[in-house]
Design a protein around this motif. Structure first.
Motif, PDB file in Angstrom:
ATOM      1  N   LEU A   1     -10.317   4.667   8.106  1.00  0.00           N
ATOM      2  CA  LEU A   1     -11.511   4.529   7.285  1.00  0.00           C
ATOM      3  C   LEU A   1     -11.309   5.199   5.941  1.00  0.00           C
ATOM      4  CD1 LEU A   1     -14.124   5.139  10.094  1.00  0.00           C
ATOM      5  CD2 LEU A   1     -13.629   3.008   8.909  1.00  0.00           C
ATOM      6  N   GLY A   2     -11.724   4.505   4.882  1.00  0.00           N
ATOM      7  CA  GLY A   2     -11.726   5.128   3.567  1.00  0.00           C
ATOM      8  C   GLY A   2     -10.606   4.705   2.634  1.00  0.00           C
ATOM      9  N   ALA A   3      -9.920   3.595   2.891  1.00  0.00           N
ATOM     10  CA  ALA A   3      -8.893   3.134   1.945  1.00  0.00           C
ATOM     11  C   ALA A   3      -8.824   1.611   1.961  1.00  0.00           C
ATOM     12  CB  ALA A   3      -7.534   3.728   2.288  1.00  0.00           C
ATOM     13  N   THR A   4      -8.660   1.025   0.753  1.00  0.00           N
ATOM     14  CA  THR A   4      -8.603  -0.440   0.650  1.00  0.00           C
ATOM     15  C   THR A   4      -7.195  -0.953   0.395  1.00  0.00           C
ATOM     16  OG1 THR A   4      -9.079  -0.240  -1.687  1.00  0.00           O
ATOM     17  CG2 THR A   4     -10.950  -0.719  -0.251  1.00  0.00           C
ATOM     18  N   ASP A   5      -6.257  -0.059   0.182  1.00  0.00           N
ATOM     19  CA  ASP A   5      -4.879  -0.426  -0.162  1.00  0.00           C
ATOM     20  C   ASP A   5      -4.321  -1.486   0.796  1.00  0.00           C
ATOM     21  OD1 ASP A   5      -2.103  -0.461  -0.588  1.00  0.00           O
ATOM     22  OD2 ASP A   5      -2.112   1.635  -1.253  1.00  0.00           O
ATOM     23  N   PRO A   6      -3.862  -2.625   0.261  1.00  0.00           N
ATOM     24  CA  PRO A   6      -3.324  -3.667   1.163  1.00  0.00           C
ATOM     25  C   PRO A   6      -2.111  -3.192   1.965  1.00  0.00           C
ATOM     26  CG  PRO A   6      -2.942  -4.233  -1.153  1.00  0.00           C
ATOM     27  CD  PRO A   6      -3.880  -3.065  -1.146  1.00  0.00           C
ATOM     28  N   PHE A   7      -1.379  -2.211   1.425  1.00  0.00           N
ATOM     29  CA  PHE A   7      -0.237  -1.712   2.188  1.00  0.00           C
ATOM     30  C   PHE A   7      -0.694  -0.887   3.397  1.00  0.00           C
ATOM     31  CE2 PHE A   7       2.653  -2.137  -1.757  1.00  0.00           C
ATOM     32  CZ  PHE A   7       2.943  -3.446  -1.404  1.00  0.00           C
ATOM     33  N   LEU A   8      -1.950  -0.458   3.372  1.00  0.00           N
ATOM     34  CA  LEU A   8      -2.496   0.159   4.591  1.00  0.00           C
ATOM     35  C   LEU A   8      -2.663  -0.925   5.663  1.00  0.00           C
ATOM     36  CD1 LEU A   8      -3.774   2.400   6.276  1.00  0.00           C
ATOM     37  CD2 LEU A   8      -5.958   1.909   5.134  1.00  0.00           C
ATOM     38  N   ASP A   9      -3.111  -2.108   5.253  1.00  0.00           N
ATOM     39  CA  ASP A   9      -3.217  -3.218   6.212  1.00  0.00           C
ATOM     40  C   ASP A   9      -1.847  -3.432   6.857  1.00  0.00           C
ATOM     41  OD1 ASP A   9      -5.317  -3.249   4.382  1.00  0.00           O
ATOM     42  OD2 ASP A   9      -5.648  -5.403   4.537  1.00  0.00           O
ATOM     43  N   VAL A  10      -0.816  -3.394   5.991  1.00  0.00           N
ATOM     44  CA  VAL A  10       0.551  -3.634   6.477  1.00  0.00           C
ATOM     45  C   VAL A  10       0.960  -2.527   7.449  1.00  0.00           C
ATOM     46  CG1 VAL A  10       2.967  -3.930   5.824  1.00  0.00           C
ATOM     47  CG2 VAL A  10       1.158  -4.865   4.364  1.00  0.00           C
ATOM     48  N   GLU A  11       0.644  -1.268   7.100  1.00  0.00           N
ATOM     49  CA  GLU A  11       0.978  -0.162   8.013  1.00  0.00           C
ATOM     50  C   GLU A  11       0.336  -0.382   9.381  1.00  0.00           C
ATOM     51  OE1 GLU A  11       0.791   4.111   6.893  1.00  0.00           O
ATOM     52  OE2 GLU A  11      -0.628   4.364   8.553  1.00  0.00           O
ATOM     53  N   VAL A  12      -0.940  -0.734   9.351  1.00  0.00           N
ATOM     54  CA  VAL A  12      -1.675  -0.915  10.612  1.00  0.00           C
ATOM     55  C   VAL A  12      -1.073  -2.061  11.428  1.00  0.00           C
ATOM     56  CG1 VAL A  12      -3.901  -1.678  11.549  1.00  0.00           C
ATOM     57  CG2 VAL A  12      -3.834   0.119   9.799  1.00  0.00           C
ATOM     58  N   ILE A  13      -0.848  -3.195  10.769  1.00  0.00           N
ATOM     59  CA  ILE A  13      -0.279  -4.351  11.477  1.00  0.00           C
ATOM     60  C   ILE A  13       1.098  -3.997  12.035  1.00  0.00           C
ATOM     61  CG2 ILE A  13       0.565  -6.724  11.219  1.00  0.00           C
ATOM     62  CD1 ILE A  13      -1.561  -7.070   8.977  1.00  0.00           C
TER      63      ILE A  13
END
Ligand code: AMP
Length: 402
Positions: A129-141
């Motif tokens: 929670l608290g970040a919109t960075d698309p590379f965070l999406d990548v980290e999660v995936i």
């Protein structure tokens, strides 16, 4: 007398499956903790509103919830999923962002039980929670992918999509028909998910979501795909992938595998959910992986089996059992796993129990040993047996067991 059984869709997990289950959760922990995720253990029961906010157009919420009014007249529900609980916890505790959390535990949905579908089922998952960075999406995936691949699963595919943002409609809410306003709140994209025959043609001719992306949605999705390519994680873009719960925006994804050919897990971005639960505007992304279904996929592929369960030492005492009592206690205190027989069984029956236990060594105390203060150390898988004094038992075992 009634012989009670588990309720439909609910199961006992016995050994060796329970050992495998534990190892599964431990493997998950060892994937996400080193990436900075910390465990949250939310309650199984929440105010029903926590879940109603997130799924007004979802069977999970409207039809499948285990809800009831408690003795204090509160309308509560057993959680059908944990993302809403994690967001409720965020609103309640306001941890520093970005907040990275992982969880494991059971959820409840009143579904029709079938293979891979239960009324109580477990999930492991993460939320940020608290970040919109698309590379965070990548980290999660990537964390979910690495976890599943690490179990040994090979028939695994990653499907991704972007749902864009509902801004176009919500910013023109006043101009929309009353009907469309209702449809909008009830999540129009869910129609794309329909498996009914009569809907096929209409869905096929539907405009593509991609044609309506905002610039921001388009670049966000491009960065997600770029990040996955940099990590060498194969994916297919599935424009029909909308996921079961209402709250997704932008990135959605699913891990598909096993002969069930159904999703082992999935997730996405839910940038409006925290606000819906009374918190400040806070972006979020996460996934949940079904433990039950993923273990079935492991069975299908013959990977990640149950770990062997055995003790190291089995103590056989034909003199009444008091020697075995003391000896097993001594062994366990010094870190050697040990079991024994009860009910003063015969030598033969205790030897059988020793074999069944999978122990590498039997310690035998009969009347001769009791009289001379000795113990017979008998390796059960090859090797000579020796008779040693009580004081020599531990040092001898340490040699034999290594
Ligand atoms: P969902 O929370 O609906 O996105 O589901 C995520 C994952 O949880 C699914 O891919 C399944 O692996 C698992 N799951 C969901 N519902 C059930 C169920 N009734 N029984 C077993 N697993 C389930």
């Amino acid at each position: 007398m009634t012989e009670f059984r588990t309720s439909p869709g609910m199961r006992d997990i016995l050994d060796p499956e329970s050992g495998r289950w534990r190892r599964f959760v431990s493997a998950f922990e060892h994937t996400v903790e080193p990436a900075g995720y910390r465990q949250i253990i939310p309650p199984l029961l929440e105010d029903i509103g926590v879940f109603q906010r997130v799924g007004e157009a979802t069977d999970v919420v409207t039809k499948e919830m285990y809800d009831f009014v408690d003795k204090g007249e509160r309308h509560v529900a057993l959680r059908p999923e944990q993302t809403a609980s994690v967001c409720r916890a965020f609103v309640q505790h306001r941890p520093v962002t970005p907040w990275k959390a992982w969880y494991s535990g059971p959820n409840f949905r009143y579904e029709k039980p079938q293979r891979g579908r239960f009324r109580q089922f477990d999930q492991v998952g993460i939320e940020v929670l608290g970040a919109t960075d698309p590379f965070l999406d990548v980290e999660v995936i990537a964390l979910g992918w690495n976890f599943l691949a690490g179990l040994g699963l090979r028939r695994l595919t990653l499907q991704i999509n972007s749902l864009g943002e509902p801004v176009h409609f919500t910013s023109n809410l006043e101009a929309l028909s009353a009907e469309s306003r209702i449809t909008l709140t009830k999540n129009p994209l869910r129609v794309l998910d329909s498996k009914r025959d009569e809907d096929h043609a209409i869905i096929a001719s539907a405009p593509r979501i991609a044609d309506f992306y905002s610039d921001q949605a388009r670049t966000h999705f491009a960065s997600v795909r770029d990040g996955l390519e940099r990590l060498g994680i194969p994916f297919v873009v599935n424009e029909r992938l909308v996921r079961g719960l209402d709250y997704y925006r932008h990135t959605t994804f699913e891990y598909v595998g096993g002969t069930l050919d159904s999703a082992l897990g999935g997730g996405g971005r839910y940038d409006g959910l925290v606000e819906d639960l009374g918190g400040p505007p806070t972006p979020g992304i996460g996934f949940a992986i079904g433990v039950d279904r993923t273990l079935l996929a492991c069975d299908d592929e013959g990977v990640f089996g149950a770990p062997p369960t055995s003790v190291q030492v089995f103590v056989i005492d034909t003199t009444g059992g008091a020697e075995a009592l003391v000896l097993t206690d001594e062994l366990r205190r010094s870190g050697i796993s040990a079991d024994r027989a009860f009910e003063s069984r015969s030598m033969k029956s205790q030897m059988k129990a020793a074999d069944r236990s999978g122990a590498a060594v039997a310690l035998i105390i009969g009347s001769d040993e009791l009289a001379s203060g000795t113990v017979v150390v008998r390796p059960l898988r090859g090797g000579e047996q020796v008779s040693v004094s009580r004081a020599e038992v531990l040092p001898t075992l340490q040699k034999v067991l290594t």
